[in-house]
Write a protein that holds these residues in place. Structure first.
Motif, PDB file in Angstrom:
ATOM      1  N   GLU A  78       0.840  -1.192   0.000  1.00 17.11           N
ATOM      2  CA  GLU A  78       0.000   0.000   0.000  1.00 17.11           C
ATOM      3  C   GLU A  78       0.877   1.245   0.000  1.00 17.11           C
ATOM      4  O   GLU A  78       1.956   1.255   0.572  1.00 17.11           O
ATOM      5  CB  GLU A  78      -0.927   0.004   1.222  1.00 17.11           C
ATOM      6  CG  GLU A  78      -1.951  -1.111   1.180  1.00 17.11           C
ATOM      7  CD  GLU A  78      -2.961  -1.028   2.310  1.00 17.11           C
ATOM      8  OE1 GLU A  78      -3.042   0.022   2.968  1.00 17.11           O
ATOM      9  OE2 GLU A  78      -3.660  -2.020   2.517  1.00 17.11           O
ATOM     10  N   THR A  79       0.390   2.280  -0.632  1.00 21.43           N
ATOM     11  CA  THR A  79       1.179   3.509  -0.715  1.00 21.43           C
ATOM     12  C   THR A  79       1.028   4.371   0.522  1.00 21.43           C
ATOM     13  O   THR A  79       1.887   5.189   0.811  1.00 21.43           O
ATOM     14  CB  THR A  79       0.782   4.327  -1.956  1.00 21.43           C
ATOM     15  OG1 THR A  79      -0.631   4.560  -1.920  1.00 21.43           O
ATOM     16  CG2 THR A  79       1.140   3.587  -3.227  1.00 21.43           C
ATOM     17  N   ASP A  80      -0.046   4.187   1.259  1.00 24.75           N
ATOM     18  CA  ASP A  80      -0.269   4.966   2.486  1.00 24.75           C
ATOM     19  C   ASP A  80       0.741   4.519   3.528  1.00 24.75           C
ATOM     20  O   ASP A  80       0.652   3.440   4.082  1.00 24.75           O
ATOM     21  CB  ASP A  80      -1.694   4.750   2.986  1.00 24.75           C
ATOM     22  CG  ASP A  80      -2.018   5.562   4.234  1.00 24.75           C
ATOM     23  OD1 ASP A  80      -1.135   6.310   4.710  1.00 24.75           O
ATOM     24  OD2 ASP A  80      -3.148   5.446   4.722  1.00 24.75           O
ATOM     25  N   SER A  81       1.732   5.370   3.804  1.00 25.30           N
ATOM     26  CA  SER A  81       2.819   4.982   4.705  1.00 25.30           C
ATOM     27  C   SER A  81       2.321   4.717   6.121  1.00 25.30           C
ATOM     28  O   SER A  81       2.961   3.983   6.873  1.00 25.30           O
ATOM     29  CB  SER A  81       3.916   6.048   4.727  1.00 25.30           C
ATOM     30  OG  SER A  81       3.393   7.270   5.197  1.00 25.30           O
ATOM     31  N   GLU A  82       1.187   5.288   6.490  1.00 20.84           N
ATOM     32  CA  GLU A  82       0.652   5.045   7.825  1.00 20.84           C
ATOM     33  C   GLU A  82       0.153   3.610   7.959  1.00 20.84           C
ATOM     34  O   GLU A  82       0.206   3.006   9.010  1.00 20.84           O
ATOM     35  CB  GLU A  82      -0.497   6.023   8.088  1.00 20.84           C
ATOM     36  CG  GLU A  82      -0.909   6.111   9.538  1.00 20.84           C
ATOM     37  CD  GLU A  82      -1.934   7.201   9.760  1.00 20.84           C
ATOM     38  OE1 GLU A  82      -3.054   6.861  10.177  1.00 20.84           O
ATOM     39  OE2 GLU A  82      -1.612   8.374   9.501  1.00 20.84           O
ATOM     40  N   ARG A  83      -0.339   3.032   6.873  1.00 18.91           N
ATOM     41  CA  ARG A  83      -0.899   1.680   6.892  1.00 18.91           C
ATOM     42  C   ARG A  83       0.193   0.622   6.754  1.00 18.91           C
ATOM     43  O   ARG A  83       0.074  -0.465   7.269  1.00 18.91           O
ATOM     44  CB  ARG A  83      -1.921   1.540   5.750  1.00 18.91           C
ATOM     45  CG  ARG A  83      -2.491   0.171   5.575  1.00 18.91           C
ATOM     46  CD  ARG A  83      -3.752  -0.024   6.406  1.00 18.91           C
ATOM     47  NE  ARG A  83      -4.384  -1.270   5.997  1.00 18.91           N
ATOM     48  CZ  ARG A  83      -4.385  -2.363   6.732  1.00 18.91           C
ATOM     49  NH1 ARG A  83      -3.821  -2.377   7.904  1.00 18.91           N
ATOM     50  NH2 ARG A  83      -4.973  -3.454   6.291  1.00 18.91           N
ATOM     51  N   PHE A  90       8.976  -5.839   1.503  1.00 20.78           N
ATOM     52  CA  PHE A  90       8.536  -7.006   0.732  1.00 20.78           C
ATOM     53  C   PHE A  90       7.471  -6.568  -0.262  1.00 20.78           C
ATOM     54  O   PHE A  90       6.655  -5.692   0.030  1.00 20.78           O
ATOM     55  CB  PHE A  90       7.934  -8.086   1.644  1.00 20.78           C
ATOM     56  CG  PHE A  90       8.928  -8.785   2.525  1.00 20.78           C
ATOM     57  CD1 PHE A  90       9.929  -9.571   1.984  1.00 20.78           C
ATOM     58  CD2 PHE A  90       8.853  -8.664   3.904  1.00 20.78           C
ATOM     59  CE1 PHE A  90      10.839 -10.220   2.793  1.00 20.78           C
ATOM     60  CE2 PHE A  90       9.753  -9.311   4.721  1.00 20.78           C
ATOM     61  CZ  PHE A  90      10.757 -10.094   4.162  1.00 20.78           C
ATOM     62  N   SER A  91       7.460  -7.218  -1.413  1.00 25.59           N
ATOM     63  CA  SER A  91       6.393  -6.988  -2.385  1.00 25.59           C
ATOM     64  C   SER A  91       5.170  -7.816  -1.970  1.00 25.59           C
ATOM     65  O   SER A  91       5.264  -8.696  -1.098  1.00 25.59           O
ATOM     66  CB  SER A  91       6.845  -7.423  -3.784  1.00 25.59           C
ATOM     67  OG  SER A  91       6.958  -8.840  -3.839  1.00 25.59           O
ATOM     68  N   ILE A  92       4.050  -7.535  -2.596  1.00 27.95           N
ATOM     69  CA  ILE A  92       2.833  -8.301  -2.308  1.00 27.95           C
ATOM     70  C   ILE A  92       3.059  -9.779  -2.636  1.00 27.95           C
ATOM     71  O   ILE A  92       2.663 -10.659  -1.868  1.00 27.95           O
ATOM     72  CB  ILE A  92       1.632  -7.737  -3.097  1.00 27.95           C
ATOM     73  CG1 ILE A  92       1.292  -6.339  -2.580  1.00 27.95           C
ATOM     74  CG2 ILE A  92       0.430  -8.662  -3.002  1.00 27.95           C
ATOM     75  CD1 ILE A  92       0.283  -5.590  -3.423  1.00 27.95           C
ATOM     76  N   GLU A  93       3.724 -10.052  -3.754  1.00 28.24           N
ATOM     77  CA  GLU A  93       3.981 -11.436  -4.150  1.00 28.24           C
ATOM     78  C   GLU A  93       4.887 -12.138  -3.137  1.00 28.24           C
ATOM     79  O   GLU A  93       4.675 -13.304  -2.799  1.00 28.24           O
ATOM     80  CB  GLU A  93       4.621 -11.491  -5.549  1.00 28.24           C
ATOM     81  CG  GLU A  93       3.713 -11.056  -6.665  1.00 28.24           C
ATOM     82  CD  GLU A  93       3.559  -9.535  -6.769  1.00 28.24           C
ATOM     83  OE1 GLU A  93       4.455  -8.787  -6.291  1.00 28.24           O
ATOM     84  OE2 GLU A  93       2.531  -9.094  -7.300  1.00 28.24           O
TER      85      GLU A  93
END
Length: 110
Positions: A78-83, A90-93
């Protein structure tokens, strides 16, 4: 080298040390085969340690421990650094592959 890093002194006579060495060695080689960067490899080894500590010291169930894994990996990609959590390198994969690896590994631990 891992034996030295873990400071195992009784590997030949301690079943616990032998099992722990196998656990960390298998994880290390899996991560190397995934071509993880040094930072990712370190993060993965931290995850292995975190989950093992949850089992051995906090006596968490497998289900609760896997929920903790999900929390630790929440926000990856996710791009939201807070989340995004501490494992945002790590990548999603890669995160999916880690979860699959740990799910399979934990089936053998229990």
């Amino acid at each position: 080298k891992l034996e030295e890093f873990l400071n195992f002194k009784q590997l030949k006579t301690s079943l616990k040390e032998a099992i722990l060495l196998d656990y960390y060695t298998a994880g290390f080689w899996w991560a190397k085969e995934m071509n993880f960067s040094p930072v990712q490899l370190s993060g993965f080894m931290d995850l292995l340690n975190f989950l093992l500590e949850n089992l051995s010291h906090k006596h968490m169930t497998l289900g609760d421990n896997l929920k903790e894994l999900g929390k630790a990996m929440a926000g990856i990609g996710e791009t939201d650094s807070e989340r995004s959590g501490d494992l945002n390198f790590f990548s999603i994969e890669q995160a999916k592959a880690i979860i699959d690896y740990l799910n399979i590994r934990y089936l053998f631990l229990h």
